[in-house]
Scaffold this motif. Structure first.
Motif, mmCIF file in Angstrom:
data_model
loop_
_atom_site.group_PDB
_atom_site.id
_atom_site.type_symbol
_atom_site.label_atom_id
_atom_site.label_comp_id
_atom_site.label_asym_id
_atom_site.label_seq_id
_atom_site.Cartn_x
_atom_site.Cartn_y
_atom_site.Cartn_z
ATOM 1 N N LYS A 2 -30.488 4.531 -13.894
ATOM 2 C CA LYS A 2 -29.268 5.330 -13.815
ATOM 3 C C LYS A 2 -28.264 4.951 -14.894
ATOM 4 C CE LYS A 2 -29.698 5.794 -8.779
ATOM 5 N NZ LYS A 2 -29.059 5.537 -7.466
ATOM 6 N N ARG A 39 -32.111 10.680 -12.220
ATOM 7 C CA ARG A 39 -31.936 9.505 -11.370
ATOM 8 C C ARG A 39 -32.852 8.380 -11.835
ATOM 9 N NH1 ARG A 39 -31.304 13.247 -6.763
ATOM 10 N NH2 ARG A 39 -29.248 12.893 -5.842
ATOM 11 N N THR A 90 -31.597 15.384 -10.912
ATOM 12 C CA THR A 90 -30.530 15.693 -9.966
ATOM 13 C C THR A 90 -29.562 16.659 -10.617
ATOM 14 O OG1 THR A 90 -28.769 14.751 -8.614
ATOM 15 C CG2 THR A 90 -29.144 13.730 -10.746
ATOM 16 N N LYS A 92 -23.014 13.204 -6.873
ATOM 17 C CA LYS A 92 -23.878 12.220 -6.230
ATOM 18 C C LYS A 92 -24.665 12.814 -5.063
ATOM 19 C CE LYS A 92 -21.012 8.225 -7.461
ATOM 20 N NZ LYS A 92 -20.218 7.072 -6.957
#
Length: 856
Positions: free
Chosen positions: A322, A330, A365, A369
């Motif tokens: 990350k 991710r 992603t 978050k």
């Protein structure tokens, strides 16, 4: 992203909605056992026990016993300990508990002497030998090689938040899936599969000159929003996704360049630790661990196993975490296992190492978050290697060739493949379950609707049998000439015909009350040599200097140019007949015959007899009749077939050159005889640790006497949107030349500077800079064509400026990219020609501009 348009419909689910379902409690698998010395029977304490292919492991205790717990099992475990040969043992990945005992055999291979100098990392000596022996071990030393390849690709949605679970649309989808429809990854994340594919191909490579070819023999695909096995087999069935060579200094992944841990600059990027020696198959290897000096850089964390005799790379496992300055990722893992090849034509026998197994896993992603994730896994296995037996160059002319029966169902064929090529990587029970879940998803009405919407948003077209409707970015525009412009268009696809291709559109403006239209018909003779004959005609409103030829195919900029104040507009009726072919791979030839009219609706007139000076008759419209020939040279270009469309995958940073000669003829009914030649060259370059630079060089020359619309109007961009390869502080048609050289240079420093500033580096910003320069001039004869007499009614005509041949027009810019992962803000300074511009338009030498783009 254009080459992946149809497959990107899969990724649309990340934005449109989340597909989730309630699942039962997570099962924990347990493997226990005893590890002993095969000769003495004594327990082996502190031996490493790990699941093969998973980042799950444990150590034996002082009595040699171990307990390994995992949320998902692989098909085997590996046990290693200093002084013993590494041993693997198959396990039952479906059993919840099982006991596996192993006896380790002492290693008897003697190692080469390693001299360690005081103060030096002992891993450095090994790495220097790796680089020294690269010429022997690197696959690039092979004159040619060919392999049978098996590729398995799996894509699934993951990382579902509780907020997503409450989506009303998701609840309806949940009802169609049972609680048994549950698959988890090695980290315990629930997955919803949306694609599973298998492909078999035969891959050919030849060096000097470098040529590649891949024959995709068979593909079977089960996926949401995937209905084109031909395109998918080329994207997923070949080596496009897994062809990294770690002997190179930089490894291209997701459009970025990662520093290789065994490249020339290994010491600048990594910290190393010589951990142990271990047995990898028949090879005794040094195990070297590496970690990035700066986690924000585009580098890896992992391990490399180096053969102690040849110093060849035997195996490597790399991870991107990350911390790297990389968007939407991710985690990313690349694993390779390599074996030496056998050359029967060489007395020494060996001839370089080739990867026999490659695994790539990526966890992607969205923004935020809590965003939905995407898990992609690609596995490639190679076998039946043949080296140093090159084929004739003509054999490689088609770089990626799907078989006519590529998608034909054949269960017996796949059963044979799974027992030979695929081996332990063939479809597992989880893969079979994934195929069943995908069938259920495709039957859900909500998913079918999402497929259609995703297809429109990604490709711009809506498929209706053999016809695609669109493109939808051109559906509406609002400008000062047409008012509200609406347009509907279509194109045929290969379901309509594999040879005939038709395109067309109809547009209407509410302010000028005029219809515009265009149509094109092509006949495709050969896909291998991309040979076609076509005719097209159009009657539409265009803007001076913004023809597709001059803007280099920037369709988004072309679409946006139809909004707002429509300066430099003219009505054009164009008719063209063309023939295109690629006789040699990488050289595309086009011949064209055509006519066009230029009927300005802005105040403009020119002298039809410039030798008469102010006594010359004045005209405003132009009829142009011409023929042209064009050569496009793109060395090492890769492309795939999407039905009747050929999509380029790029040229691996080799330059793309385009040369065009145009001849205007009065004998064909035109107003002018003229000659014109244009040149374009563009390339992307890696500048070591400094980042990546791209350039576009263009030039044009006409020795003829012509009115300004037939010369070279330079592309200005006075809008607040930043557009590459234009002059962002120049007005539309502010300057016109009959000879020019222009260069656009853009450099992305990636995270080179911002990664080293505390606080800033957490934002993942990236520094960008650009230089745009233009040298041009206009001959006295062409300046005399322009008239300054007022038009009927007293309106003064538009004046086109000319550049001073000894003074370039220049712009520089600098800015921040990757703000919120999509926004770029750049400051632009105009350095020259700072006085009041043509038509008394004041010059503002500075501007802040913004753009948005999707980049990893």
């Amino acid at each position: 992203m254009k080459p992946l348009q149809k497959l990107l419909t899969l990724f649309f689910f990340l934005i449109l909605f989340s597909l989730v379902r309630e699942t039962s409690a997570q099962t924990i698998y347990t493997v226990t056992g005893l590890i002993t010395d095969a000769r003495t029977g004594e327990p082996v304490p502190f031996a490493s026990v790990a699941l093969v292919g998973r980042r799950v492991g444990t150590l034996t205790d002082e009595r040699g016993r171990y307990v390994l717990n995992a949320k998902i099992l692989s098909d085997s475990i590996a046990v290693s300990s200093l002084g013993y040969v590494t041993q693997r043992q198959f396990i039952d990945r479906e059993r919840q508990t099982q006991a596996v005992d192993l006896k380790l055999v002492a290693g008897g291979t003697s190692l080469q002497e390693v001299t360690v100098h005081a103060g030096e990392n002992p891993a450095f000596r090994v790495l220097r030998q790796v680089r020294k022996n690269r010429v022997i071990n690197d696959r690039k030393r092979l004159v040619a090689y060919e392999t049978d390849n098996y590729v398995k690709t799996q894509i699934a949605l993951s990382h579902v938040s509780e907020r997503m679970r409450r989506n009303p649309l998701i609840k309806r989808i949940n009802e169609s899936l049972s609680k048994q429809d549950s698959i988890v990854d090695s980290d315990g994340n629930r997955l919803l599969p949306i694609l599973v594919s298998e492909s078999v191909s035969h891959y050919y490579f030849r060096d000097s000159p470098q040529r590649k070819r891949e024959d995709v023999l068979k593909t079977r695909i089960k996926g949401v929003a995937v209905d084109d096995a031909g395109l998918s087999s080329q994207l997923l069935g070949g080596t496009n996704l897994v062809s990294q060579n770690f002997y190179d200094n930089y490894i291209p992944i997701l459009g970025k360049d990662f520093a290789s841990p065994i490249g020339d600059n290994w010491k600048n990027w990594y910290e190393f630790f010589l951990a142990d020696t271990t047995q990898i198959g028949d090879h005794t290897c040094y195990e070297i661990q590496f970690d990035p000096k700066r986690p924000e850089d585009l580098v890896f964390t992992g391990k490399a196993w180096i053969d102690t005799t040849t110093f060849a790379l035997c195996q490597i496992e790399t991870h991107v975490g990350k911390g790297a300055n990389l968007n939407y990722v991710r985690a990313l893992t690349i694993e390779q296992e390599l074996e030496p090849t056998i050359d029967t034509t060489n007395s020494s026998g060996t001839a370089g190492w080739l990867p026999t197994t490659i695994r790539l896993t990526a966890d992607l992603t969205g923004v935020g978050k809590q965003s939905l994730g995407l898990r992609a896994e690609v596995t490639l296995r190679s076998s039946n290697v043949i080296v140093n037996k090159p084929h004739p160059l003509t054999f490689y002319e088609q770089p990626l060739e799907p078989s006519d029966t590529v998608a034909t169902a054949n269960d017996a064929y796949w059963h044979t493949v799974q027992g030979t090529l695929a081996g332990s990587d063939s479809l597992s029970k989880d893969d079979q379950k994934a195929r069943q879940i995908i069938d259920k998803l495709r039957a859900v009405p909500a998913v079918k609707t999402a497929e259609g919407i995703g297809q429109v948003l990604i490709t711009g077209f809506y498929k209706l049998g053999g016809v695609d409707l669109g493109p939808y970015p051109y559906l509406f525009a609002v400008n000062s000439v047409e008012g509200l412009r609406t347009r509907i268009g279509f194109r045929t696809n290969d379901e309509f015909s594999k040879n005939w291709i038709f395109r067309g559109y109809l547009a209407y403006g509410t302010l000028d009350h005029q219809f515009k239209y265009g149509a094109e018909a092509n006949y495709l003779f050969s896909r291998q040599h991309w040979t076609m004959l076509g005719v097209r005609f159009a009657n539409d409103l265009e803007r001076l200097g913004l023809t597709p030829e001059l803007i280099g195919g920037n369709r988004i900029f072309y679409a946006l140019s139809r909004f707002g104040r429509y300066r430099g507009a003219y009505r054009s009726e164009q008719k063209e007949l063309f023939f295109r072919t690629e006789p040699v791979r990488g050289i595309l030839l086009t011949a064209m015959l055509g006519t066009r009219t230029v009927d300005p609706i802005f105040p403009f007139q020119y002298r039809s007899e410039p030798d008469m000076g102010d006594l010359s008759p004045l005209k405003s419209d132009i009829f142009d009749a011409y023929w042209s020939i064009e050569a496009r040279l793109a060395r090492k270009e890769k492309y795939i077939m999407d039905g009747n469309e050929r999509i380029t995958l790029g040229t691996k940073r080799a330059p793309v050159l385009t040369i065009r000669y145009t001849k205007g003829l009065k004998s064909m009914g035109g107003n002018f005889n003229y000659d014109r030649i244009t040149l374009r060259a563009q390339q992307s370059l890696r500048i070591g640790p400094l980042g990546r630079m791209t350039y576009l060089l263009s030039a044009g020359y006409t020795p003829s006497t012509l009115p300004a619309p037939l010369l070279f109007p330079h592309i200005g961009n006075p809008t607040p949107l930043l557009t590459n390869n234009t002059f962002n502080r120049m007005q539309f048609y502010e300057f016109v030349s009959d000879r020019f050289v222009a260069v656009h240079i853009q450099h992305k420093f990636e995270g080179l500077l911002f990664n080293r500033i505390p606080g800033i580096r957490k934002l993942n910003w990236r520094l960008v800079a650009n230089v745009d320069a233009l040298w041009g001039s206009q001959s006295k004869a062409n300046q005399d064509v322009e008239s300054f007499k007022p038009l009927p009614g007293g309106m003064r005509p538009i004046h086109f400026g000319a550049l001073d041949g000894s003074k370039p027009y220049m712009e520089v810019g600098y800015g921040i990219d990757n703000i919120f992962k999509i926004i770029r803000i750049q400051a632009i300074h105009r350095l020259t020609y700072l006085n009041v511009g043509p038509n008394n338009i004041p010059v503002n030498p500075f501007a802040l501009k913004a753009s948005a783009s999707f980049n990893f």
